[in-house]
Write a protein that holds these residues in place. Structure first.
Motif, short mmCIF file in Angstrom:
data_model
loop_
_atom_site.label_atom_id
_atom_site.label_comp_id
_atom_site.label_asym_id
_atom_site.label_seq_id
_atom_site.Cartn_x
_atom_site.Cartn_y
_atom_site.Cartn_z
N ARG A 274 81.49 5.28 8.25
CA ARG A 274 81.95 6.30 9.20
C ARG A 274 81.91 5.77 10.64
N LEU A 275 81.01 4.80 10.91
CA LEU A 275 80.97 4.13 12.20
C LEU A 275 80.80 2.64 11.98
N ILE A 276 81.66 1.85 12.63
CA ILE A 276 81.51 0.39 12.67
C ILE A 276 81.39 -0.01 14.13
N VAL A 277 80.41 -0.84 14.45
CA VAL A 277 80.26 -1.33 15.82
C VAL A 277 80.24 -2.85 15.81
N SER A 278 80.68 -3.43 16.92
CA SER A 278 80.64 -4.89 17.04
C SER A 278 80.61 -5.30 18.50
N ASN A 279 79.69 -6.22 18.79
CA ASN A 279 79.66 -6.92 20.08
C ASN A 279 80.10 -8.34 19.74
N PRO A 280 81.43 -8.52 19.60
CA PRO A 280 81.94 -9.75 18.96
C PRO A 280 81.98 -10.94 19.90
N VAL B 184 67.76 0.35 8.20
CA VAL B 184 68.66 -0.79 8.45
C VAL B 184 68.51 -1.83 7.36
N GLN B 185 69.62 -2.20 6.77
CA GLN B 185 69.64 -3.28 5.77
C GLN B 185 70.32 -4.50 6.39
N LEU B 186 69.60 -5.61 6.46
CA LEU B 186 70.15 -6.85 7.03
C LEU B 186 70.86 -7.64 5.94
N ILE B 187 72.06 -8.07 6.24
CA ILE B 187 72.86 -8.85 5.29
C ILE B 187 73.21 -10.18 5.94
N LYS B 188 72.78 -11.28 5.32
CA LYS B 188 73.14 -12.61 5.80
C LYS B 188 74.49 -12.96 5.21
N GLY B 189 75.51 -13.10 6.03
CA GLY B 189 76.82 -13.42 5.48
C GLY B 189 77.93 -13.32 6.51
N ASP B 190 79.13 -13.59 6.04
CA ASP B 190 80.33 -13.61 6.87
C ASP B 190 81.08 -12.29 6.66
N ILE B 191 81.34 -11.58 7.72
CA ILE B 191 82.03 -10.30 7.62
C ILE B 191 83.41 -10.47 6.99
N LEU B 192 84.03 -11.62 7.19
CA LEU B 192 85.39 -11.82 6.68
C LEU B 192 85.44 -11.91 5.16
N THR B 193 84.29 -12.19 4.53
CA THR B 193 84.25 -12.24 3.06
C THR B 193 83.37 -11.12 2.50
N LEU C 276 89.07 -9.53 12.90
CA LEU C 276 88.04 -8.49 13.03
C LEU C 276 88.66 -7.10 12.89
N LEU C 277 89.80 -6.89 13.54
CA LEU C 277 90.50 -5.61 13.43
C LEU C 277 90.92 -5.33 11.99
N GLN C 278 91.45 -6.34 11.33
CA GLN C 278 91.90 -6.19 9.94
C GLN C 278 90.74 -5.84 9.02
N LYS C 279 89.60 -6.51 9.21
CA LYS C 279 88.44 -6.25 8.35
C LYS C 279 87.87 -4.86 8.64
N ALA C 280 87.84 -4.48 9.91
CA ALA C 280 87.35 -3.14 10.26
C ALA C 280 88.23 -2.07 9.63
N ALA C 281 89.54 -2.31 9.59
CA ALA C 281 90.46 -1.34 8.98
C ALA C 281 90.17 -1.20 7.48
N ARG D 265 79.52 -17.06 20.55
CA ARG D 265 80.25 -16.73 21.78
C ARG D 265 81.77 -16.85 21.65
N HIS D 266 82.27 -17.67 20.74
CA HIS D 266 83.69 -17.99 20.71
C HIS D 266 84.43 -17.36 19.54
N THR D 267 85.66 -16.92 19.81
CA THR D 267 86.45 -16.21 18.81
C THR D 267 86.87 -17.10 17.65
N SER D 268 86.70 -18.41 17.77
CA SER D 268 87.05 -19.27 16.64
C SER D 268 86.26 -18.92 15.40
#
Length: 236
Positions: free
Chosen positions: A108-114, A91-100, A142-147, A132-135
């Motif tokens: 091959r697998l992406i998981v999220s407990n968003p 496991v490699q930990l990455i500190k950052g924002d998934i959107l960037t 999230l869907l767009q980035k996963a795609a 906790r909040h989608t903001s």
């Protein structure tokens, strides 16, 4: 408040995490379909690292997992949890924002407990609100980035409350995703659905529909729940 959660093969400290270890993460970590050995995986919003470590255990540490977490304190604690586990190299930990996040590879697998609360009041604790909040991570983004990050044969797995899960599924189908699995989770057979475990693909597939009951009428854990989590829960 507990400082951590002990699984059969690893320990997850979570006192520095806004969101503690809970049933949602345990369900996702056990339910998500493992890809072939050696395939890369991505955990979006890794928190304490629970889901990543569950995937590492299930894949016997043979598949690389990238775990990205926005909150610096949670990311540091997740990295410590990984380092103390039997699979520190997996496991490699990455500190950052998934959107960037631009890794230059696909998974091959992406998981999220968003984060999923949309209408509820924001917590006075900024870190807890972020978790906790989608903001902080709107579901359409999230869907767009996963795609963008998913391999053409890959799977995107999520756990969400019923209403948010239905909303995400509607958005996903509209955006060209296909439903692969939908598991409705109930605390007891006579209770309403509390969570949806979903897996999505970018190519057409036959949807598998199922239901998971956590507790029997007498309050004990159901056989199906025990089977799902027998490799992780000490009590199982």
């Amino acid at each position: 408040m507990s400082a951590g959660f002990q699984c059969k093969k690893f320990y997850v400290a979570h006192d520095q995490c806004a969101m503690k270890v809970g049933t949602d993460g345990l369900l996702l970590g056990a339910f998500a379909p493992l890809p072939a050995p050696g395939s890369t995986m991505l955990d979006i919003g890794a928190g304490s690292g629970l889901v990543s470590l569950m995937l590492a255990q299930r894949s016997q540490g043979l598949s690389p997992i990238d775990a990205i977490e926005l909150d610096p304190a949670a990311a540091c604690q997740a990295a410590a949890n990984v380092a103390a586990s039997p699979w520190p190299q997996a496991v490699q930990l990455i500190k950052g924002d998934i959107l960037t996040y631009q890794p230059g590879k696909r998974y091959r697998l992406i998981v999220s407990n968003p984060p999923f609360f949309q209408q509820s009041l924001l917590s006075k604790d900024a870190r807890r609100s972020q978790a906790r909040h989608t903001s902080s991570l709107p579901l359409p983004k999230l869907l767009q980035k996963a795609a963008e990050l998913l391999d053409e044969k890959g799977v995107f797995g999520l756990v969400l409350p019923l209403s948010e899960g239905e909303m995400l599924l509607q958005q996903a189908l509209h955006a060209g995703w296909y439903l692969a699995q939908r598991c409705e989770v109930k605390s007891k057979a006579d209770k309403p659905v509390q969570r949806l475990l979903l897996t999505l693909r970018r190519t057409p597939c036959q949807a598998l529909l199922s239901q998971l009951i956590i507790h029997q009428e007498d309050g004990n854990y159901s056989d199906e729940y025990r089977t799902l989590l027998k490799d992780f829960y000490l009590k199982f």
